[in-house]
Design a protein around this motif. Sequence first.
Motif, short mmCIF file in Angstrom:
data_model
loop_
_atom_site.label_atom_id
_atom_site.label_comp_id
_atom_site.label_asym_id
_atom_site.label_seq_id
_atom_site.Cartn_x
_atom_site.Cartn_y
_atom_site.Cartn_z
N GLU A 358 0.87 -1.17 0.00
CA GLU A 358 0.00 0.00 0.00
C GLU A 358 0.91 1.23 0.00
N GLY A 359 1.88 1.17 -0.89
CA GLY A 359 2.86 2.24 -0.98
C GLY A 359 2.36 3.42 -1.80
N ALA A 360 1.21 3.26 -2.45
CA ALA A 360 0.64 4.33 -3.28
C ALA A 360 1.71 4.86 -4.24
N THR A 361 1.95 6.16 -4.29
CA THR A 361 2.92 6.68 -5.27
C THR A 361 4.34 6.21 -4.97
N SER A 362 4.58 5.69 -3.76
CA SER A 362 5.91 5.19 -3.44
C SER A 362 6.03 3.69 -3.73
N GLY A 363 4.98 3.08 -4.24
CA GLY A 363 5.02 1.64 -4.47
C GLY A 363 5.39 1.24 -5.89
N GLY A 384 -9.44 0.20 -3.69
CA GLY A 384 -9.22 1.65 -3.63
C GLY A 384 -9.54 2.30 -2.30
N ALA A 385 -10.02 1.53 -1.33
CA ALA A 385 -10.32 2.11 -0.01
C ALA A 385 -9.06 2.02 0.83
N ILE A 386 -8.37 3.14 0.99
CA ILE A 386 -7.06 3.10 1.63
C ILE A 386 -7.20 2.76 3.12
N GLY A 387 -6.13 2.16 3.64
CA GLY A 387 -6.14 1.70 5.03
C GLY A 387 -6.15 0.19 5.14
N ALA A 410 2.30 3.61 2.48
CA ALA A 410 2.24 5.07 2.33
C ALA A 410 1.75 5.69 3.65
N ASP A 411 2.30 6.84 3.98
CA ASP A 411 2.00 7.39 5.32
C ASP A 411 0.54 7.81 5.48
N GLY A 412 -0.02 8.48 4.48
CA GLY A 412 -1.42 8.91 4.61
C GLY A 412 -2.35 7.72 4.77
N SER A 413 -2.19 6.71 3.95
CA SER A 413 -3.03 5.51 4.03
C SER A 413 -2.81 4.78 5.34
N GLY A 414 -1.57 4.80 5.81
CA GLY A 414 -1.26 4.09 7.04
C GLY A 414 -2.00 4.64 8.24
N MET A 415 -2.29 5.95 8.21
CA MET A 415 -2.94 6.58 9.36
C MET A 415 -4.38 6.13 9.56
N TYR A 416 -4.99 5.51 8.54
CA TYR A 416 -6.39 5.09 8.71
C TYR A 416 -6.53 3.94 9.70
N THR A 417 -5.53 3.08 9.71
CA THR A 417 -5.65 1.85 10.51
C THR A 417 -4.35 1.53 11.23
N ALA A 437 7.37 7.88 4.04
CA ALA A 437 6.93 9.14 4.63
C ALA A 437 7.22 10.29 3.67
N ASN A 438 6.25 10.56 2.81
CA ASN A 438 6.41 11.72 1.92
C ASN A 438 5.64 12.93 2.44
N ARG A 439 4.98 12.74 3.60
CA ARG A 439 4.29 13.85 4.30
C ARG A 439 3.25 14.54 3.40
N ALA A 440 2.62 13.77 2.55
CA ALA A 440 1.61 14.36 1.66
C ALA A 440 0.64 13.29 1.21
N TYR A 441 -0.53 13.73 0.77
CA TYR A 441 -1.40 12.90 -0.04
C TYR A 441 -0.94 13.13 -1.48
N ARG A 442 0.22 12.56 -1.84
CA ARG A 442 0.88 12.91 -3.10
C ARG A 442 -0.01 12.65 -4.30
N ILE A 443 -0.71 11.53 -4.29
CA ILE A 443 -1.54 11.20 -5.46
C ILE A 443 -2.64 12.25 -5.65
N LEU A 444 -3.13 12.78 -4.54
CA LEU A 444 -4.19 13.79 -4.67
C LEU A 444 -3.62 15.10 -5.18
N GLN A 445 -2.37 15.37 -4.84
CA GLN A 445 -1.73 16.56 -5.41
C GLN A 445 -1.62 16.40 -6.93
C1 LIG Z 1 -11.19 5.14 2.50
C2 LIG Z 1 -10.64 6.18 1.58
N1 LIG Z 1 -10.66 7.47 1.96
C3 LIG Z 1 -10.14 8.41 1.15
C4 LIG Z 1 -9.62 8.08 -0.06
C5 LIG Z 1 -9.11 9.17 -1.00
N2 LIG Z 1 -7.66 9.06 -1.15
C6 LIG Z 1 -7.10 8.41 -2.16
S1 LIG Z 1 -5.45 8.45 -2.13
C7 LIG Z 1 -5.46 9.38 -0.71
C8 LIG Z 1 -4.19 9.84 -0.08
C9 LIG Z 1 -3.05 8.90 -0.25
O1 LIG Z 1 -1.93 9.42 0.42
P1 LIG Z 1 -0.78 8.47 0.89
O2 LIG Z 1 -1.34 7.22 1.40
O3 LIG Z 1 0.12 9.23 1.78
O4 LIG Z 1 -0.04 8.09 -0.47
P2 LIG Z 1 0.67 9.06 -1.52
O5 LIG Z 1 -0.38 9.50 -2.46
O6 LIG Z 1 1.28 10.20 -0.75
O7 LIG Z 1 1.68 8.21 -2.18
C10 LIG Z 1 -6.74 9.63 -0.30
C11 LIG Z 1 -7.09 10.41 0.90
C12 LIG Z 1 -9.63 6.72 -0.41
N3 LIG Z 1 -9.14 6.27 -1.57
N4 LIG Z 1 -10.13 5.80 0.43
#
Ligand SMILES: Cc1ncc(C[n+]2csc(CCOP(=O)(O)OP(=O)(O)O)c2C)c(N)n1
Length: 514
Positions: A358-363, A384-387, A410-417, A437-445
């Motif tokens: 669940e590395g998101a943009t770091s994966g 697609g439901a992060i966490g 990914a740090d943002g996703s990790g904080m959910y659970t 730890a990129n300290r951002a929701y990078r994909i949303l940026q």
């Molecule tokens: C349950 C849920 N809530 C919100 C979102 C919307 N969402 C998609 S990616 C993301 C942020 C991801 O950030 P991070 O996990 O830090 O990965 P990065 O994009 O920085 O690599 C969010 C909030 C989602 N996909 N699933």
Amino acid sequence: MNGAESLVRTSLAAGVDLCLANPGTTEMQLVAALDATPGMRAVLGLFEGVCTGAADGYARMTGRPAAVLTHLGPGFANGIANLHNARRAASPVVNWIGDHATWHRGADAPLTTDIASLASPVSVWLREARDAKSLAGDGAAAVAAALAPPGGVATLIVPQDCAWEEAPGPAAPLPVAERPAVEDARIADAAAALAEGARAALFLGGAALREAPLRAAERIAAATGCALLHETFFARIERGAGRSAVERLPYFPEQGAERLAKLTRLVRVGAREPVAFFGYPELPSRLCAAATRVSALADVDEDVAAALEALAERVGAPARVDVPTPERIGPASGALSVGALGQTLAALQPEGAIVVDEGATSGLAYFAHAAGAPPHDCLSLTGGAIGIGLPAAVGAALACPDRKVIALQADGSGMYTLQALWTMARESLDVTVVVAANRAYRILQAELGRAGVFEPGPKAASLTDLSHPDLDWVSLANGMGVPGVRADSAESFADALRRALATPGPALIEAWLD
Ligand SMILES: Cc1ncc(C[n+]2csc(CCOP(=O)(O)OP(=O)(O)O)c2C)c(N)n1
């Protein structure tokens, strides 16, 4: 015995020997029944999404359901997002949701909820127990329903009087349906499609992503010249050195569509037709070109492995093919970029590792490098439901105590659970957590840019940024009993990773990305 004990004993006899739980008052008889049933393991999750995500990870690695025990509608609702992911992964899961006693519902006490309406969207099977006498049979039916191909979430709502009243005893396990075989006409049609050579592709997913069916797919490709692609977000893939290195369909719709554009035929094998993850103005949902004929060799619930073997025979495939293994390069040095992180992790991960990505943009960089790593499993975010990452790592470690689990998180996703860290510590699970730890929701940026917002205003900037304050993952981990360390260069990351991988038990590395 009471109804609760008859349910737990029945489920154990049907192969369910793990209960991931976050109970409340309405589940007290079920909790006691876990003690009355030797052989049933009970693991506490400090948030229901940890329990459901762990059940998903466990199912992906064992093919068997764990039971998830949650508390009425509100408790269950906390676990829905990861049940959505489990549903998309076709993971067998059994929910036991405690409810008020049947006669107490009319009182509209504070926790009274319409549980069925919450559970039905994620469930392939849903039943509300009527009485203690039939509860054991309900439990057996739930397990069989979860295991019915391709696997799904079965939900049993247990009013508390059904749990506490006398029951006649356990019920016998029910037969589990087999994956239906694919009829010959589809093998013949797929063989005809692949006569198009490089303009045809097998699109692989689900049960096709295991070592043996992937080998059959490589043999088919060797005989026909077809391309091999796999779904972007898969439940589980067996990959690494000596194994097939099938190409992953890119995530962004423009890239996915471009990859598929020249195909005249796309043959689905255990995968649905690829579609865009989101709708964007001017872009279609379907990724295949209108001229591409899409057909199915085997659907997600069919006998995918046998269908591939039959197709290999039909096209006269060689008995075996050696797939070239991409080079495994050593750990990176210098700045800790996403590329350096992926390269170093792929360079050091041990044989047989289970990597929960669940590395998101770091994966992405990691996934490319890991094709050359020793044989391993990789699990991804299916719905697609992060966490899902940390909970799924818990489940994979419970499923496979002899294998190293690596959570690339990914740090943002990790904080959910993040409560999953506590369960890792309590159960001494052998999980190495790497927090990107990129300290951002990078994909949303990036998505803001795709939406035409190139200079985000202060609100858009603040809603996609995770600093002020920076998360301190080392402290978060330590506070839940997991030793944590921060790495801020490729070398210090490699050192920390070597140490964590050499030490049994959970550890967390906060990879402080450049
Ligand atoms: C349950 C849920 N809530 C919100 C979102 C919307 N969402 C998609 S990616 C993301 C942020 C991801 O950030 P991070 O996990 O830090 O990965 P990065 O994009 O920085 O690599 C969010 C909030 C989602 N996909 N699933």
